[in-house]
Scaffold this active site. Structure first.
Site, PDB file in Angstrom:
ATOM      1  N   ASN A  52       8.574  -3.946   3.664  1.00 46.48           N
ATOM      2  CA  ASN A  52       7.504  -3.846   2.672  1.00 46.48           C
ATOM      3  C   ASN A  52       7.999  -3.011   1.499  1.00 46.48           C
ATOM      4  O   ASN A  52       8.889  -2.166   1.656  1.00 46.48           O
ATOM      5  CB  ASN A  52       6.292  -3.155   3.315  1.00 46.48           C
ATOM      6  CG  ASN A  52       5.119  -3.044   2.362  1.00 46.48           C
ATOM      7  OD1 ASN A  52       4.778  -3.992   1.643  1.00 46.48           O
ATOM      8  ND2 ASN A  52       4.482  -1.883   2.345  1.00 46.48           N
ATOM      9  N   ASN A  56       6.708  -9.490  -7.649  1.00 49.17           N
ATOM     10  CA  ASN A  56       7.886  -9.210  -6.807  1.00 49.17           C
ATOM     11  C   ASN A  56       8.450 -10.510  -6.242  1.00 49.17           C
ATOM     12  O   ASN A  56       9.670 -10.699  -6.196  1.00 49.17           O
ATOM     13  CB  ASN A  56       7.531  -8.239  -5.674  1.00 49.17           C
ATOM     14  CG  ASN A  56       7.581  -6.796  -6.138  1.00 49.17           C
ATOM     15  OD1 ASN A  56       8.654  -6.255  -6.363  1.00 49.17           O
ATOM     16  ND2 ASN A  56       6.419  -6.183  -6.319  1.00 49.17           N
ATOM     17  N   THR A 105       6.100  -0.569  10.394  1.00 52.65           N
ATOM     18  CA  THR A 105       5.676  -0.218  11.742  1.00 52.65           C
ATOM     19  C   THR A 105       4.143  -0.251  11.740  1.00 52.65           C
ATOM     20  O   THR A 105       3.535  -0.567  10.716  1.00 52.65           O
ATOM     21  CB  THR A 105       6.157   1.199  12.123  1.00 52.65           C
ATOM     22  OG1 THR A 105       5.635   2.128  11.164  1.00 52.65           O
ATOM     23  CG2 THR A 105       7.667   1.287  12.165  1.00 52.65           C
ATOM     24  N   HIS A 145       6.460  -0.371  -1.441  1.00 48.44           N
ATOM     25  CA  HIS A 145       5.275   0.417  -1.774  1.00 48.44           C
ATOM     26  C   HIS A 145       5.563   1.203  -3.054  1.00 48.44           C
ATOM     27  O   HIS A 145       6.640   1.784  -3.189  1.00 48.44           O
ATOM     28  CB  HIS A 145       4.935   1.372  -0.624  1.00 48.44           C
ATOM     29  CG  HIS A 145       3.717   2.195  -0.907  1.00 48.44           C
ATOM     30  ND1 HIS A 145       2.441   1.678  -0.810  1.00 48.44           N
ATOM     31  CD2 HIS A 145       3.575   3.471  -1.327  1.00 48.44           C
ATOM     32  CE1 HIS A 145       1.573   2.616  -1.144  1.00 48.44           C
ATOM     33  NE2 HIS A 145       2.225   3.709  -1.464  1.00 48.44           N
ATOM     34  N   LEU A 147      -1.731  -5.064   9.338  1.00 45.39           N
ATOM     35  CA  LEU A 147      -1.257  -5.933  10.422  1.00 45.39           C
ATOM     36  C   LEU A 147      -1.428  -5.215  11.762  1.00 45.39           C
ATOM     37  O   LEU A 147      -1.276  -3.994  11.847  1.00 45.39           O
ATOM     38  CB  LEU A 147       0.216  -6.286  10.183  1.00 45.39           C
ATOM     39  CG  LEU A 147       0.440  -7.146   8.934  1.00 45.39           C
ATOM     40  CD1 LEU A 147       1.893  -7.096   8.489  1.00 45.39           C
ATOM     41  CD2 LEU A 147      -0.003  -8.584   9.181  1.00 45.39           C
ATOM     42  N   GLU A 202       2.058   2.021  11.583  1.00 40.48           N
ATOM     43  CA  GLU A 202       1.427   2.982  10.682  1.00 40.48           C
ATOM     44  C   GLU A 202       1.538   2.478   9.234  1.00 40.48           C
ATOM     45  O   GLU A 202       2.651   2.225   8.747  1.00 40.48           O
ATOM     46  CB  GLU A 202       2.175   4.322  10.815  1.00 40.48           C
ATOM     47  CG  GLU A 202       1.496   5.471  10.150  1.00 40.48           C
ATOM     48  CD  GLU A 202       2.443   6.681  10.096  1.00 40.48           C
ATOM     49  OE1 GLU A 202       2.240   7.529   9.231  1.00 40.48           O
ATOM     50  OE2 GLU A 202       3.395   6.726  10.907  1.00 40.48           O
ATOM     51  N   ARG A 227      -2.944  -6.901   3.586  1.00 40.36           N
ATOM     52  CA  ARG A 227      -3.657  -6.930   4.866  1.00 40.36           C
ATOM     53  C   ARG A 227      -2.986  -5.961   5.806  1.00 40.36           C
ATOM     54  O   ARG A 227      -1.748  -5.912   5.884  1.00 40.36           O
ATOM     55  CB  ARG A 227      -3.575  -8.323   5.512  1.00 40.36           C
ATOM     56  CG  ARG A 227      -4.309  -9.399   4.804  1.00 40.36           C
ATOM     57  CD  ARG A 227      -5.783  -9.349   5.008  1.00 40.36           C
ATOM     58  NE  ARG A 227      -6.200  -9.496   6.389  1.00 40.36           N
ATOM     59  CZ  ARG A 227      -7.441  -9.305   6.818  1.00 40.36           C
ATOM     60  NH1 ARG A 227      -8.377  -8.941   5.969  1.00 40.36           N
ATOM     61  NH2 ARG A 227      -7.754  -9.469   8.084  1.00 40.36           N
ATOM     62  N   ASP A 232       2.280   1.900   5.620  1.00 40.98           N
ATOM     63  CA  ASP A 232       3.257   2.513   4.701  1.00 40.98           C
ATOM     64  C   ASP A 232       4.039   3.646   5.370  1.00 40.98           C
ATOM     65  O   ASP A 232       4.581   4.526   4.686  1.00 40.98           O
ATOM     66  CB  ASP A 232       2.566   3.039   3.425  1.00 40.98           C
ATOM     67  CG  ASP A 232       1.848   1.940   2.657  1.00 40.98           C
ATOM     68  OD1 ASP A 232       2.342   0.799   2.655  1.00 40.98           O
ATOM     69  OD2 ASP A 232       0.783   2.219   2.075  1.00 40.98           O
ATOM     70  N   GLU A 259      10.463  -1.757  -9.152  1.00 39.47           N
ATOM     71  CA  GLU A 259      10.268  -2.426  -7.868  1.00 39.47           C
ATOM     72  C   GLU A 259      11.070  -3.728  -7.815  1.00 39.47           C
ATOM     73  O   GLU A 259      11.661  -4.073  -6.795  1.00 39.47           O
ATOM     74  CB  GLU A 259       8.795  -2.766  -7.648  1.00 39.47           C
ATOM     75  CG  GLU A 259       7.913  -1.588  -7.336  1.00 39.47           C
ATOM     76  CD  GLU A 259       6.493  -2.038  -7.007  1.00 39.47           C
ATOM     77  OE1 GLU A 259       6.306  -3.000  -6.254  1.00 39.47           O
ATOM     78  OE2 GLU A 259       5.552  -1.412  -7.533  1.00 39.47           O
TER      79      GLU A 259
HETATM   80  C1  GRF Z   1       3.360  -3.939  -5.941  1.00 40.30           C
HETATM   81  O1  GRF Z   1       3.122  -2.793  -6.696  1.00 40.30           O
HETATM   82  C2  GRF Z   1       3.791  -3.579  -4.542  1.00 40.30           C
HETATM   83  O2  GRF Z   1       4.549  -2.412  -4.479  1.00 40.30           O
HETATM   84  C3  GRF Z   1       2.467  -3.355  -3.842  1.00 40.30           C
HETATM   85  O3  GRF Z   1       1.627  -4.342  -4.357  1.00 40.30           O
HETATM   86  C4  GRF Z   1       2.058  -4.708  -5.682  1.00 40.30           C
HETATM   87  C5  GRF Z   1       2.273  -6.189  -5.670  1.00 40.30           C
HETATM   88  O4  GRF Z   1       2.539  -6.694  -6.942  1.00 40.30           O
HETATM   89  N1  GRF Z   1       2.639  -3.396  -2.414  1.00 40.30           N
HETATM   90  P1  GRF Z   1       3.042  -8.206  -7.107  1.00 40.30           P
HETATM   91  O5  GRF Z   1       2.006  -9.093  -6.424  1.00 40.30           O
HETATM   92  O6  GRF Z   1       4.388  -8.319  -6.468  1.00 40.30           O
HETATM   93  O7  GRF Z   1       3.081  -8.434  -8.576  1.00 40.30           O
END
Ligand code: GRF
Length: 223
Positions: free
Chosen positions: A111, A18, A145, A113, A97, A147, A95, A149, A178
């Protein structure tokens, strides 16, 4: 008049795909942000090399070298703040937080997910989606937040689950979405279109969101 692109800091723990997609989008001129630093909590994260190759400053704050969660978060906050970012982007940052940390960056910490939140928060997402017999899954970008995800979502992409999918094949297909999704979600913040109000409502173009918008209307079935 030219305006300065907003500064962002990206937090990673691993592979960094990402992160790479965000870097590439800025290079192509598709994402008006200034990536000021990449911070990893793991010294061996592959994403660190991706950032370095792109000439982006990197910092490792090894959580294993910190006394506890609070000390780690304090060190993280001090480091982030030296870069004065308008937005902090979690990109595979593994991690939890502390609530105090999260509150510090309220409305400017996001974030991604790999599920259609609020379904399937947490780890091992794709296997759980398959085990539940879902035909559609996807990815969600949300404000963070306390909580896990659980913060207000503001953009999703949908992906079809195939009958022969394994957690691995599904993860790979969702990951490609993503990369598109995060680019668009970060752009909305950078352009000042998205904000979180005091009641934790997401405001898009001045109007509170009633449902989470989808990136494209179709469920992605191919790669
Ligand atoms: C992704 O699937 C993201 O949604 C999740 O962790 C993964 C990270 O992949 N939170 P990368 O390190 O960006 O390749």
């Amino acid at each position: 008049m030219t305006t300065k692109p907003p500064g962002i800091v990206i937090l990673i723990s691993g592979r960094g795909s990402n992160l790479e997609a965000i870097i590439e989008a800025t290079r192509r001129g598709e994402l008006p942000v200034d990536i000021r630093a990449v911070i990893s909590n793991r010294p061996d994260a592959a994403g660190i090399a991706i950032a370095r190759r792109a000439g982006i400053e990197t910092v490792v704050i090894d959580h294993a070298c910190q006394a506890d969660r609070a000390s780690f978060d304090a060190a993280l906050q001090t480091t982030i703040d030296t870069y004065n970012p308008g937005l902090v982007v979690l990109a595979g940052f593994m991690r939890l937080l502390t609530p105090g940390f999260v509150e510090q960056y309220r409305g400017r910490l996001i974030n991604i997910h790999p599920s259609l939140l609020p379904d399937f928060p947490g780890l091992n997402t794709h296997q759980r989606v398959i085990d539940a017999g879902r035909e559609v899954t996807g990815a969600t970008v949300h404000f963070v937040t306390a909580e896990t995800d659980g913060g207000p979502a503001y953009l999703q992409a949908r992906v079809a689950v195939r009958k022969d999918d394994t957690a691995g094949t599904l993860a790979a297909r969702v990951l490609r979405q993503e990369h598109r999704l995060y680019r668009e979600a970060i752009r909305q913040v950078a352009e000042g279109r998205i904000a979180l109000d005091n009641e934790d409502r997401v405001i898009l173009d001045g109007v509170p969101l009633e449902t989470v918008p989808l990136l494209g209307t179709a469920v992605v079935t191919g790669t």
